[in-house]
Design an enzyme around this catalytic site. Structure first.
Site, PDB file in Angstrom:
ATOM      1  N   GLY A 195       0.787  -1.220   0.000  1.00 30.59           N
ATOM      2  CA  GLY A 195       0.000   0.000   0.000  1.00 30.59           C
ATOM      3  C   GLY A 195       0.818   1.269   0.000  1.00 30.59           C
ATOM      4  N   THR A 258       6.856  -0.603   2.843  1.00 34.02           N
ATOM      5  CA  THR A 258       6.100  -1.825   3.117  1.00 34.02           C
ATOM      6  C   THR A 258       6.927  -3.081   2.830  1.00 34.02           C
ATOM      7  OG1 THR A 258       5.098  -1.536   0.931  1.00 34.02           O
ATOM      8  CG2 THR A 258       3.815  -0.846   2.830  1.00 34.02           C
ATOM      9  N   ASP A 323      10.815   4.423  -6.952  1.00 35.54           N
ATOM     10  CA  ASP A 323      10.098   3.175  -6.669  1.00 35.54           C
ATOM     11  C   ASP A 323      11.027   1.976  -6.844  1.00 35.54           C
ATOM     12  OD1 ASP A 323       8.074   1.388  -6.018  1.00 35.54           O
ATOM     13  OD2 ASP A 323       7.212   1.357  -8.017  1.00 35.54           O
ATOM     14  N   LYS A 350      14.843  -4.065  -7.698  1.00 34.37           N
ATOM     15  CA  LYS A 350      14.370  -3.292  -8.836  1.00 34.37           C
ATOM     16  C   LYS A 350      15.445  -2.404  -9.450  1.00 34.37           C
ATOM     17  CE  LYS A 350       9.378  -2.563  -8.114  1.00 34.37           C
ATOM     18  NZ  LYS A 350       8.381  -1.477  -7.931  1.00 34.37           N
ATOM     19  N   TRP A 411       8.536  -8.873  -8.540  1.00 34.56           N
ATOM     20  CA  TRP A 411       8.296  -9.895  -7.506  1.00 34.56           C
ATOM     21  C   TRP A 411       8.564 -11.307  -7.999  1.00 34.56           C
ATOM     22  CZ3 TRP A 411       5.065 -13.904  -8.480  1.00 34.56           C
ATOM     23  CH2 TRP A 411       4.204 -13.762  -9.567  1.00 34.56           C
ATOM     24  N   CYS A 627      -4.250   1.554 -13.505  1.00 33.58           N
ATOM     25  CA  CYS A 627      -5.073   0.359 -13.633  1.00 33.58           C
ATOM     26  C   CYS A 627      -5.574   0.121 -15.058  1.00 33.58           C
ATOM     27  CB  CYS A 627      -6.278   0.438 -12.697  1.00 33.58           C
ATOM     28  SG  CYS A 627      -5.876   0.184 -10.961  1.00 33.58           S
TER      29      CYS A 627
END
Length: 708
Positions: A195, A258, A323, A350, A411, A627
């Protein structure tokens, strides 16, 4: 008489033990069993605590893999991304699907034993940055543990699927999610959360496996109110973390960090390793006034599993602004470096560097780029810090960088073959334009990145689009962690490809986005076998043995962050139901071809909008792009350009503002967009709909028989 009394006492003790396990003795997994790595089973997410994902099974090997066929399959009721690694314990295969549903099958025949639905509300899908996925379960002493998308940690009876206990691990008023698989160490169930893009404060929690009681919690960012948390992280945060944060930007969001995926454990050192994610907002300038390393973002944490006590950390990307998470797969192994045996930890996060650390001390042993990168030129071995290129932080001007936020590796699990000495990395190369969001303001519950997504809208010119696509690639890299170089690289036509399995049969198994499952030679990368799965694959397979036969199990189902956010660089396919496909030598089962839905048609004759197209463009890329893809180009989630809701202002508003489709995952955007903005968005989507009449195509959806 004494014998009878003794027998009765033993029977009573056995009954009590079975009741305590909750499974009548089924799935009695403990730490010694996981650490030993039962050859014919797959007991934990990475098979063993070292997370090598290498099986000693060799009945399926390079000489006979061409005989591999489908043994059995099962089709699920969800058509979102399938990311789980199936576990096999005592002849039972356990897996999860999207929406955190759990299934147990007879691992030999495929007969369904039980299923469990945590009934996550559809609107919770809004808080899931990267699809409503789940990566699997943990099994321990007769129970099955799953983290639900809505933040619950749930214990199920392994024999029946009955819920034993459930605990809410997150603040339900904040946009937390769980997509990762739990791990169990020393009777403690470990779970993190996601999140960060929306604005949460990350942490890793340990719960008592028997009762669900919280044992300890380690926060990865400081408490915004400046007070201790009375948590395992207090000492480390006071001594190391808190002083590395500046300004006020991070306090509204919690800072991120997170712990949403990677964990590993060394039983000999008794150290738990966990990967920590990105900051909120991404932009370091907005988050921390451009100052400080912001511990423990983008770090590998070493903790004591009994108490959560800090042991050491290594930060891969200090003051991260792109990120560039360090939540990617962590592997433990023993390597010989400079003639000396070393216990190491390996990660390909990453940011594009492959790290080898001493896992006892956290000492950096080596770091080299495993894909071409532009944001840094190397890592300073004296300080362990990356050597950043000028302008990489995009504070004064836009900056086109590789990797993109998708990462050089996401991932998707790697695998390590100790015989070949190779780590197989599902890698990818994508550019991304980082632009400072000059007008950034924190919006509770929305994406808070401080980076202007408008810069990443696709051009209208087809030649320019083709040029961008030519820069994007997917790869399977066989990486030598000693020499820190690739031995071979397998090129894929698309970038968002699947996790990896290595076996003692000299094989590497990997699925692909275009709908293929393949076996490669572990030594040289030669493709030895492939099977058309029809649907795309992103999950990693597992393998097990029953009655002398070896099986390979794979979750099939296209989705995840890549499918949602970058559909232009992936196969253009409709959503199809997920499947579990299990293979063995001589398997003869046939999965039926999917029924491919006809692409919806829409007649825009006479349809108009009073909205502001330019403002709609901005609102779309600020709120919808992640999205539905840039330029309303999404094909995975409902294609907005083909939606019947587009035909009328009121029907469009009923979804976007009133939340008519919230139970199906399309939550109301009334917190962020008013009725006028909704119509501006409609005007923009209408303009994009008129530009294209392209219908979805599905390569291999009714494909040929498996080929070798």
């Amino acid at each position: 008489m004494k014998t009878l009394k003794l027998a009765a006492a033993l029977a009573a003790a056995a009954l009590l033990a079975a009741c305590g396990q909750g499974g009548g003795g089924a799935a009695n997994v403990d730490g010694s069993r996981i650490a030993a790595g039962a050859p014919g089973e797959w007991l934990s997410y990475g098979r063993t605590y070292d997370e090598q994902r290498h099986s000693p099974l060799d009945k399926i090997n390079a000489s006979n893999v061409g005989q591999l066929g489908l043994a059995w399959f099962y089709e699920f009721d969800t058509d979102r991304g399938q990311e789980a690694t199936p576990l096999m314990v005592d002849g039972v295969l356990y897996t999860t699907t999207a929406w955190s549903k759990v299934y147990a099958f007879d691992a030999k025949t495929g007969a369904l034993k039980w299923s469990y639905d945590p009934k996550v509300e559809g609107a919770k899908g809004f808080d899931a940055c990267c699809d409503v996925v789940n990566r699997g379960v943990a099994v321990w002493k007769g129970r099955v543990y799953v983290g639900a998308l809505d933040g619950r940690l749930i214990a199920l009876d392994a024999a029946t699927g009955r819920e034993v206990w459930s605990v809410q691990t997150t603040d339900t008023s904040r946009p937390y999610t769980i997509t990762g698989a739990p791990r169990v160490i020393k009777d403690k169930v470990l779970i993190g959360n996601g999140g960060a893009e929306y604005g949460v404060r990350g942490y890793l929690s340990a719960y008592d496996a028997a009762t669900g009681k919280l044992v300890w919690r380690f926060y990865t960012t400081p408490n915004p109110n400046g007070q201790p948390d009375n948590a395992a992280s207090d000492k480390a945060m006071s001594e190391k973390g808190a002083a590395t944060w500046f300004g006020e930007g991070w306090k509204a969001t919690g800072g991120g960090g997170t712990v949403w995926d990677a964990m590993a454990y060394d039983p000999e050192l008794d150290i738990l390793y966990a990967g920590v994610g990105n900051g909120t907002p991404w932009n370091h300038q907005k988050r921390s006034d451009g100052k400080g390393d912001n511990l423990f973002l983008s770090s590998i944490l070493a903790l004591k599993p009994d108490t959560g006590e800090y042991v050491w950390h290594y930060q891969t990307t200090p003051g991260e602004s792109w990120d560039y998470t360090a939540t990617q797969h962590i592997i433990l192994a023993d390597l010989t470096l400079d003639g000396q045996p070393r216990k190491v930890l390996m990660q390909a996060p990453k940011n594009g560097f492959f790290y080898v650390l001493d896992r006892a001390t956290g000492q950096l042993l080596s770091a080299k780029p495993y894909v071409p990168i532009t944001w840094a030129t190397g890592v300073d071995m004296a300080t362990g810090r990356p050597i950043e290129t000028p302008g990489a932080r995009y504070t004064d001007a836009p900056s086109l960088q590789v990797p993109a936020p998708f990462g050089a590796h996401n991932w998707h699990p790697m695998a390590f073959n100790p015989t070949e000495g190779l780590v197989y990395i599902p890698a990818q190369v994508l550019p991304f334009g980082y632009v400072d969001d000059a007008g950034y303001q924190h919006r509770p519950g929305a994406w808070n990145v401080g980076t202007d997504f408008l810069a990443n809208a696709l051009p209208d010119d087809q030649a320019q689009i083709a040029a961008v696509k030519a820069m994007v690639k997917g790869q399977l890299i066989a990486w030598d962690p000693v020499a820190q170089q690739a031995r071979f690289t397998i090129e894929h036509p698309f970038f968002w490809n699947a996790g990896v399995l290595s076996t003692a049969g000299g094989l590497v198994f990997q699925g692909a986005a275009q709908g293929e499952f393949a076996a490669y030679s572990a030594a040289d990368g030669k493709k030895l076998w492939s099977y058309p799965t029809q649907n795309g694959v992103i999950a990693a397979p597992s393998t097990y043995e029953i009655d002398g036969e070896q099986y390979v199990a794979l979750m099939v189902g296209y989705g995840g962050a890549g499918a949602l956010s970058a559909p232009a660089f992936l196969p253009d396919r409709p959503r199809l139901p997920g499947r579990l496909m299990v293979f063995k030598l001589g398997g003869t089962a046939q999965a039926p071809a999917y029924e491919i839905p006809e692409p919806p048609t829409i007649d825009l004759t006479g349809v108009s909008s009073r909205g502001d197209l330019r403002r709609g463009f901005e609102l779309y890329h600020q709120n919808c792009q992640v999205c539905h893809g840039p330029n309303a180009g999404g094909a995975f989630l409902p294609d907005l350009k083909r939606s019947q809701m587009l035909l009328g202002e009121e029907s469009w508003k009923s979804v976007l503002i009133d939340g008519a489709l919230a139970p199906r995952g399309m939550a109301s955007f009334s917190r962020f967009i008013d009725a006028r903005g909704a119509e501006d968005l409609r005007a923009y989507v209408l303009s994009e709909a008129r530009k294209t009449s392209r219908a979805p195509t599905v390569e291999g959806a009714r494909g040929p028989a498996p080929k070798t």
